[in-house]
Structures are given as C-alpha cells and as structure tokens.
Design a protein around this motif. Structure first.
Motif, PDB file in Angstrom:
ATOM      1  N   CYS A  21       0.665  -1.143   0.256  1.00 56.30           N
ATOM      2  CA  CYS A  21       0.542   0.026   0.163  1.00 56.30           C
ATOM      3  C   CYS A  21       1.608   1.173   0.147  1.00 56.30           C
ATOM      4  N   ASP A  22       0.581   2.120  -1.303  1.00 57.14           N
ATOM      5  CA  ASP A  22       0.997   3.195  -0.940  1.00 57.14           C
ATOM      6  C   ASP A  22       1.095   4.366  -0.466  1.00 57.14           C
ATOM      7  N   GLY A  23      -0.110   4.116  -0.138  1.00 53.47           N
ATOM      8  CA  GLY A  23      -1.367   5.405   0.514  1.00 53.47           C
ATOM      9  C   GLY A  23      -1.548   5.785  -1.111  1.00 53.47           C
ATOM     10  N   ARG A  24      -1.685   5.908  -1.795  1.00 49.76           N
ATOM     11  CA  ARG A  24      -2.711   5.828  -2.899  1.00 49.76           C
ATOM     12  C   ARG A  24      -3.645   6.104  -3.663  1.00 49.76           C
ATOM     13  N   GLY A  25      -4.066   5.230  -3.129  1.00 47.64           N
ATOM     14  CA  GLY A  25      -4.972   3.715  -4.115  1.00 47.64           C
ATOM     15  C   GLY A  25      -5.993   5.052  -3.985  1.00 47.64           C
ATOM     16  N   ALA A  64       7.400  18.479  -2.314  1.00 50.38           N
ATOM     17  CA  ALA A  64       7.528  17.336  -3.015  1.00 50.38           C
ATOM     18  C   ALA A  64       8.233  17.044  -3.914  1.00 50.38           C
ATOM     19  N   ALA A  65       9.390  16.801  -4.586  1.00 50.80           N
ATOM     20  CA  ALA A  65      10.200  16.334  -5.595  1.00 50.80           C
ATOM     21  C   ALA A  65      10.803  15.384  -5.570  1.00 50.80           C
ATOM     22  N   PHE A  66      10.035  14.981  -7.101  1.00 50.15           N
ATOM     23  CA  PHE A  66      10.740  13.239  -7.419  1.00 50.15           C
ATOM     24  C   PHE A  66      11.559  13.389  -8.872  1.00 50.15           C
ATOM     25  N   GLU A  67      12.077  12.898  -9.583  1.00 49.40           N
ATOM     26  CA  GLU A  67      13.222  12.502  -9.631  1.00 49.40           C
ATOM     27  C   GLU A  67      11.882  11.727 -11.079  1.00 49.40           C
ATOM     28  N   VAL A  68      11.894  12.253 -12.604  1.00 48.03           N
ATOM     29  CA  VAL A  68      11.053  10.830 -13.217  1.00 48.03           C
ATOM     30  C   VAL A  68      12.020  10.522 -14.573  1.00 48.03           C
ATOM     31  N   SER A  69      11.699   8.853 -14.464  1.00 46.97           N
ATOM     32  CA  SER A  69      12.134   8.000 -15.227  1.00 46.97           C
ATOM     33  C   SER A  69      11.184   8.022 -16.153  1.00 46.97           C
ATOM     34  N   LEU A  70      10.597   7.708 -17.649  1.00 45.69           N
ATOM     35  CA  LEU A  70      10.134   7.433 -18.381  1.00 45.69           C
ATOM     36  C   LEU A  70      10.732   6.229 -19.724  1.00 45.69           C
ATOM     37  N   LEU A  71      10.357   5.135 -20.422  1.00 47.51           N
ATOM     38  CA  LEU A  71      10.275   4.034 -20.673  1.00 47.51           C
ATOM     39  C   LEU A  71       9.394   3.826 -21.751  1.00 47.51           C
ATOM     40  N   VAL A  72       8.853   4.477 -22.941  1.00 46.80           N
ATOM     41  CA  VAL A  72       7.862   3.783 -23.709  1.00 46.80           C
ATOM     42  C   VAL A  72       8.215   2.874 -24.773  1.00 46.80           C
ATOM     43  N   ALA A  73       7.125   1.412 -24.718  1.00 54.85           N
ATOM     44  CA  ALA A  73       7.269   0.067 -25.326  1.00 54.85           C
ATOM     45  C   ALA A  73       7.498   1.225 -26.567  1.00 54.85           C
ATOM     46  N   GLN A  74       8.572   0.398 -27.803  1.00 54.97           N
ATOM     47  CA  GLN A  74       8.331   0.537 -28.916  1.00 54.97           C
ATOM     48  C   GLN A  74       7.756   0.842 -29.934  1.00 54.97           C
ATOM     49  N   ARG A 132      -0.879  13.771 -11.841  1.00 53.95           N
ATOM     50  CA  ARG A 132      -1.973  13.641 -10.372  1.00 53.95           C
ATOM     51  C   ARG A 132      -1.733  12.648  -9.206  1.00 53.95           C
ATOM     52  N   LEU A 133      -0.413  11.228  -9.304  1.00 49.05           N
ATOM     53  CA  LEU A 133      -0.281  11.033  -8.668  1.00 49.05           C
ATOM     54  C   LEU A 133       0.124  11.364  -7.264  1.00 49.05           C
ATOM     55  N   VAL A 134       0.926  12.342  -7.875  1.00 48.80           N
ATOM     56  CA  VAL A 134       1.814  13.080  -7.062  1.00 48.80           C
ATOM     57  C   VAL A 134       1.542  14.880  -6.579  1.00 48.80           C
ATOM     58  N   PRO A 135       0.117  15.041  -6.283  1.00 47.32           N
ATOM     59  CA  PRO A 135       0.030  16.161  -7.392  1.00 47.32           C
ATOM     60  C   PRO A 135       0.992  17.454  -5.965  1.00 47.32           C
TER      61      PRO A 135
END
Length: 173
Positions: A40-44, A140-150, A167-170
């Motif tokens: 549970c990440d508290g973001r349900g 709060a601050a987050f580093e974002v990593s994104l990979l989209v399937a080819q 929306r997940l971390v407003p």
C-alpha cells in the motif's frame, strides 16, 4: 506478503507470548513495515480516480498507471534491451538478467521509489519511475524516469503518463 501476523486470541496466554515476542523483535517489525509499504503506497484513491478518468493517447485510447510488480520484471528488461531505449539513461549500458533482477527487487522494496507500469487500452506500454528527492521548500520533489515500449512510440503515451504522474503526486516538483 509478510505485512501482518496472525495471533490466536482464543488462547490469551499464547496470544500474550506471541505479542511479547513480536514487540521484542525489531527486525521482524521492520520487515513487516517494508512489506506493508510494498502493498500500500497510500495513493489508492488517486489511482482509482485515474481509472475513472484516464488520460488519453493521441488516438483516444485510455492510458493508466499501475504499480509495478515482480511479474513485470521480464517485460521491463525486454524494453530496456530495445535499441536506443537507454540512450538518455544515466547508465546507458543494457543490464543483464541478474543485474536487472537485483535492481527490480531493490526498486520494488524501496518506499522512496514509485515504479509504475504504463498501460494503454489494457496493454502494458511502458514504465514510469518516480524517485523521491529532497523537498524544495514545502513541495515534494521527484526525479522522473520514463520508458515507452517501441510498439507504442509516437502515440502520446509518454505525455499521458507524465500527466498521470502529476495526478499521482500532486504538487510535486
């Protein structure tokens, strides 16, 4: 999952013994705490709202984020192995299976990382990772990593995933 421990309350003495042993075992309590954080990440509520009102790909298909699980390990490695997939990564080297497995386990166990699988129209389409960083003032601050399937390139999946991350971390920067 190890996030809870059953105690037989029909035998008060046995229950008291179990509870005392639990209180005395700090390592067990830490293990249970980590297991609960993985469950549970508290973001349900935010995740449910994303399902009710998803972002859309460029052709209008619904795009969602869901928490990654150990079952996603092979697929994420497959995406990592695609030519050019790691060209913007801090470490552009493609991991081998053992290295990836160790990374995946450590990432899923780390409560400071939100590893999400991006789904488009019910199919896995990429991965979005949010690594918590030190706060910037009140935010709060987050580093974002994104990979989209080819097979989902140029479909607006990345843009939709980034909107879902907001929306997940407003309020995060």
């Amino acid at each position: 999952f190890g996030a809870a421990q059953l105690v037989d309350l029909t035998d008060p003495q046995a229950a008291a013994t179990d509870i005392r042993a639990f209180i005395a075992d700090i390592n067990r309590r830490k293990q249970m705490s980590r297991a609960a954080q993985r469950l549970c990440d508290g973001r349900g509520a935010r995740r449910a709202a994303m399902i009710l009102a998803p972002e859309k790909s460029t052709n209008g298909d619904p795009v969602y984020l869901r928490p990654a699980t150990p079952a996603d390990e092979a697929l994420i490695l497959e995406w990592q192995q695609c030519p050019g997939a790691r060209r913007f990564a801090r470490n552009p080297d493609v991991p081998d299976k053992a290295t990836h497995a160790a990374w995946m386990q450590a990432t899923l166990e780390d409560p400071e990382i939100l590893l999400n699988v991006i789904e488009c129209n019910g199919r896995a389409a990429g991965v979005l990772r949010l690594d918590r960083r030190p706060h910037r003032g009140e935010l709060a601050a987050f580093e974002v990593s994104l990979l989209v399937a080819q097979d989902h390139y140029r479909a607006g999946i990345g843009k939709a995933a980034l909107a879902l991350a907001r929306r997940l971390v407003p309020g995060a920067v």
